[in-house]
Design an enzyme around this catalytic site. Structure first.
Site, PDB file in Angstrom:
ATOM      1  CE  LYS A   1      -4.682  -1.706   1.807  1.00  0.00           C
ATOM      2  NZ  LYS A   1      -5.070  -1.779   2.742  1.00  0.00           N
TER       3      LYS A   1
ATOM      4  CG  ASP B   1      -8.172   1.359   3.457  1.00  0.00           C
ATOM      5  OD1 ASP B   1      -9.234   0.362   2.669  1.00  0.00           O
ATOM      6  OD2 ASP B   1      -7.093   1.003   3.647  1.00  0.00           O
TER       7      ASP B   1
ATOM      8  CB  ALA C   1      -0.695   4.392  15.271  1.00  0.00           C
TER       9      ALA C   1
ATOM     10  CG  LEU D   1     -10.543  -0.660  12.002  1.00  0.00           C
ATOM     11  CD1 LEU D   1      -9.296   0.143  11.679  1.00  0.00           C
ATOM     12  CD2 LEU D   1     -11.292   0.145  11.497  1.00  0.00           C
TER      13      LEU D   1
HETATM   14  P1  NAP Z   1      -0.685  -2.622  10.585  1.00  0.00           P
HETATM   15  O1  NAP Z   1      -0.764  -1.726   9.193  1.00  0.00           O
HETATM   16  O2  NAP Z   1       0.032  -4.293   9.735  1.00  0.00           O
HETATM   17  O3  NAP Z   1      -1.127  -2.025  11.931  1.00  0.00           O
HETATM   18  C1  NAP Z   1      -1.555  -3.024  12.362  1.00  0.00           C
HETATM   19  C2  NAP Z   1      -1.412  -2.496  13.666  1.00  0.00           C
HETATM   20  O4  NAP Z   1      -1.538  -2.915  14.748  1.00  0.00           O
HETATM   21  C3  NAP Z   1      -0.532  -2.101  14.846  1.00  0.00           C
HETATM   22  O5  NAP Z   1      -0.689  -0.884  15.209  1.00  0.00           O
HETATM   23  C4  NAP Z   1       0.032  -2.747  15.005  1.00  0.00           C
HETATM   24  O6  NAP Z   1       1.318  -2.286  16.264  1.00  0.00           O
HETATM   25  C5  NAP Z   1      -0.811  -3.212  16.326  1.00  0.00           C
HETATM   26  N1  NAP Z   1      -0.863  -4.569  16.382  1.00  0.00           N
HETATM   27  C6  NAP Z   1      -0.593  -5.688  15.826  1.00  0.00           C
HETATM   28  N2  NAP Z   1       0.197  -7.144  16.577  1.00  0.00           N
HETATM   29  C7  NAP Z   1      -0.504  -6.645  17.380  1.00  0.00           C
HETATM   30  C8  NAP Z   1      -0.390  -7.447  19.302  1.00  0.00           C
HETATM   31  N3  NAP Z   1      -0.485  -8.391  19.373  1.00  0.00           N
HETATM   32  N4  NAP Z   1      -0.234  -6.653  20.292  1.00  0.00           N
HETATM   33  C9  NAP Z   1      -1.340  -4.829  20.171  1.00  0.00           C
HETATM   34  N5  NAP Z   1      -1.009  -4.573  18.767  1.00  0.00           N
HETATM   35  C10 NAP Z   1      -0.622  -5.428  17.355  1.00  0.00           C
HETATM   36  O7  NAP Z   1      -2.213  -3.116   9.889  1.00  0.00           O
HETATM   37  P2  NAP Z   1      -3.210  -2.642   9.229  1.00  0.00           P
HETATM   38  O8  NAP Z   1      -3.439  -2.322   7.938  1.00  0.00           O
HETATM   39  O9  NAP Z   1      -3.820  -1.315   9.935  1.00  0.00           O
HETATM   40  O10 NAP Z   1      -4.295  -3.456   9.759  1.00  0.00           O
HETATM   41  C11 NAP Z   1      -4.994  -3.131  11.210  1.00  0.00           C
HETATM   42  C12 NAP Z   1      -6.444  -3.783  11.618  1.00  0.00           C
HETATM   43  O11 NAP Z   1      -7.372  -3.216  10.191  1.00  0.00           O
HETATM   44  C13 NAP Z   1      -6.476  -5.761  10.688  1.00  0.00           C
HETATM   45  O12 NAP Z   1      -7.530  -6.170  11.475  1.00  0.00           O
HETATM   46  C14 NAP Z   1      -6.853  -5.732   9.577  1.00  0.00           C
HETATM   47  O13 NAP Z   1      -7.756  -6.855   9.221  1.00  0.00           O
HETATM   48  C15 NAP Z   1      -8.156  -4.164   9.624  1.00  0.00           C
HETATM   49  N6  NAP Z   1      -8.963  -4.008   8.139  1.00  0.00           N
HETATM   50  C16 NAP Z   1     -10.138  -4.244   7.974  1.00  0.00           C
HETATM   51  C17 NAP Z   1     -10.022  -2.787   6.829  1.00  0.00           C
HETATM   52  C18 NAP Z   1     -11.750  -3.650   7.066  1.00  0.00           C
HETATM   53  O14 NAP Z   1     -12.239  -2.959   5.392  1.00  0.00           O
HETATM   54  N7  NAP Z   1     -12.334  -3.568   7.089  1.00  0.00           N
HETATM   55  C19 NAP Z   1      -9.036  -2.705   6.458  1.00  0.00           C
HETATM   56  C20 NAP Z   1      -8.191  -2.593   6.072  1.00  0.00           C
HETATM   57  C21 NAP Z   1      -6.991  -3.378   7.651  1.00  0.00           C
HETATM   58  P3  NAP Z   1       2.328  -1.693  16.131  1.00  0.00           P
HETATM   59  O15 NAP Z   1       2.981  -1.068  15.450  1.00  0.00           O
HETATM   60  O16 NAP Z   1       3.234  -1.974  17.440  1.00  0.00           O
HETATM   61  O17 NAP Z   1       3.110  -3.300  15.416  1.00  0.00           O
END
Ligand code: NAP
Length: 296
Positions: free
Chosen positions: A73, A109, A134, A234
């Site tokens: 992305k 998004d 974040a 989400l």
């Molecule tokens: P990302 O960029 O990889 O960010 C992941 C986030 O979650 C970071 O803030 C990370 O913290 C935190 N995290 C990961 N594992 C963790 C844990 N074990 N304990 C505490 N914090 C944790 O991913 P993203 O794209 O933002 O996606 C985040 C969520 O949104 C996912 O569940 C994804 O499926 C969902 N999502 C949904 C949609 C939708 O259309 N509904 C679209 C996009 C994403 P750190 O910074 O400390 O690593």
């Protein structure tokens, strides 16, 4: 696809790595069929080192466009010709449109989330929001909420530096009030109840609780949730995460990630086809696909 692949079929799809678990082909292909459009949506596993070649292939193959997902992305931005304001603000693209060889990058998004939130009856103007997480999705959603006029956003993230960086970019881009607070685990147990109590909307933007790890949840003082608050996750699989269940039991309204997924999809559909997206067909296709996967 209206009637099978032909020499006229327009191709779109998704670039990601991995891409095996995407729901988008089921949603978009059902929508193309319902709308009578000769389009097909295909998932492409694109390794990071092949991203530039894959993007160039959009032009070479005359594809209509693609969605872009993890891990591309952000890295895809310099490969595109033009970016939407949302893509510039978030530094991320989830939809590419091939406009006669010029590649336009958008990020649907955040807009998709806002659409879904409003459909659930929540008006963000003047509200206080708490983000748990974040990452990329939090950034897209937070920027859009800030543009929609929220009063203040508090950010908590496991890696504190990322929370500070996101808070800084949101404040700089939109001028709203922001604060960074410690991640619950690192603040001697749980997030301060005061922060939770003052939040009109709590956005769970980490993968905690996502299938198959459905028993995971951010440690919060869940008793503090009350009627009138909205807990928004989400995640869309499962449809009710442990976070939503606990917040709902305490009286909050709950919104899962299905609406965001659907709405970012309807926006992409409209960008590629110029036609109105058949929302209910896409919703039904997503539910059917969720059921099918959860039976496996
Ligand atoms: P990302 O960029 O990889 O960010 C992941 C986030 O979650 C970071 O803030 C990370 O913290 C935190 N995290 C990961 N594992 C963790 C844990 N074990 N304990 C505490 N914090 C944790 O991913 P993203 O794209 O933002 O996606 C985040 C969520 O949104 C996912 O569940 C994804 O499926 C969902 N999502 C949904 C949609 C939708 O259309 N509904 C679209 C996009 C994403 P750190 O910074 O400390 O690593």
């Amino acid at each position: 696809m209206a009637s099978g692949i032909s020499g006229r079929t327009k191709i779109c799809g998704i670039f990601g790595c991995p891409v095996e678990h995407t729901f988008s082909p089921a949603i978009h292909n059902a929508a193309f069929t319902a709308a009578g459009l000769d389009y097909a949506y295909v998932p492409f596993r694109v390794e990071p080192l092949s991203l530039a070649a894959a993007v160039e292939a959009l032009r070479a193959l005359g594809m209509v466009g693609v969605n872009v997902t993890i891990p591309h992305k952000e890295t895809v931005l310099p490969l595109l010709d033009e970016l939407s304001d949302e893509a510039k603000l978030t530094g991320a693209v989830n939809t590419i449109v091939n406009r006669s060889g010029k590649l336009y990058g958008d990020n649907t998004d955040g807009k998709g989330y806002l659409h879904a939130l409003r459909e659930a009856g929540f008006n963000p103007a003047g509200k206080t929001v708490l983000f748990l997480g974040a990452g990329g999705a939090a950034r897209a959603v937070a920027m859009q909420l800030a543009l929609a006029g929220v009063k203040k956003i508090n950010f908590a993230n496991r890696t504190g530096r990322r929370a500070s960086e996101l808070a800084h970019s949101v404040a700089e881009a939109t001028g709203i009030r922001v604060e960074t607070i410690p991640w619950p685990d690192q603040a001697g147990g749980i997030l301060p109840a005061r922060i939770l109590a003052e939040s009109d909307l709590v956005v769970q933007a980490t993968p905690l609780g996502m299938s198959p790890n459905i028993n995971e949840v951010v440690p919060l003082p869940f008793k503090v949730f009350r009627p009138g608050q909205v807990a928004s996750d989400l995640i869309y699989n499962p449809v009710e995460t442990l976070f939503l269940k606990k917040a709902g039991q305490a009286g909050a309204d709950t919104v899962n990630g299905m609406g965001m997924l659907l709405r970012q999809g309807t926006l992409a559909f409209e960008l590629w086809t110029g036609a109105a997206a058949p929302l209910e067909v896409m919703r039904a296709a997503l539910k059917k696909e969720l059921l099918r996967r959860n039976k496996q």
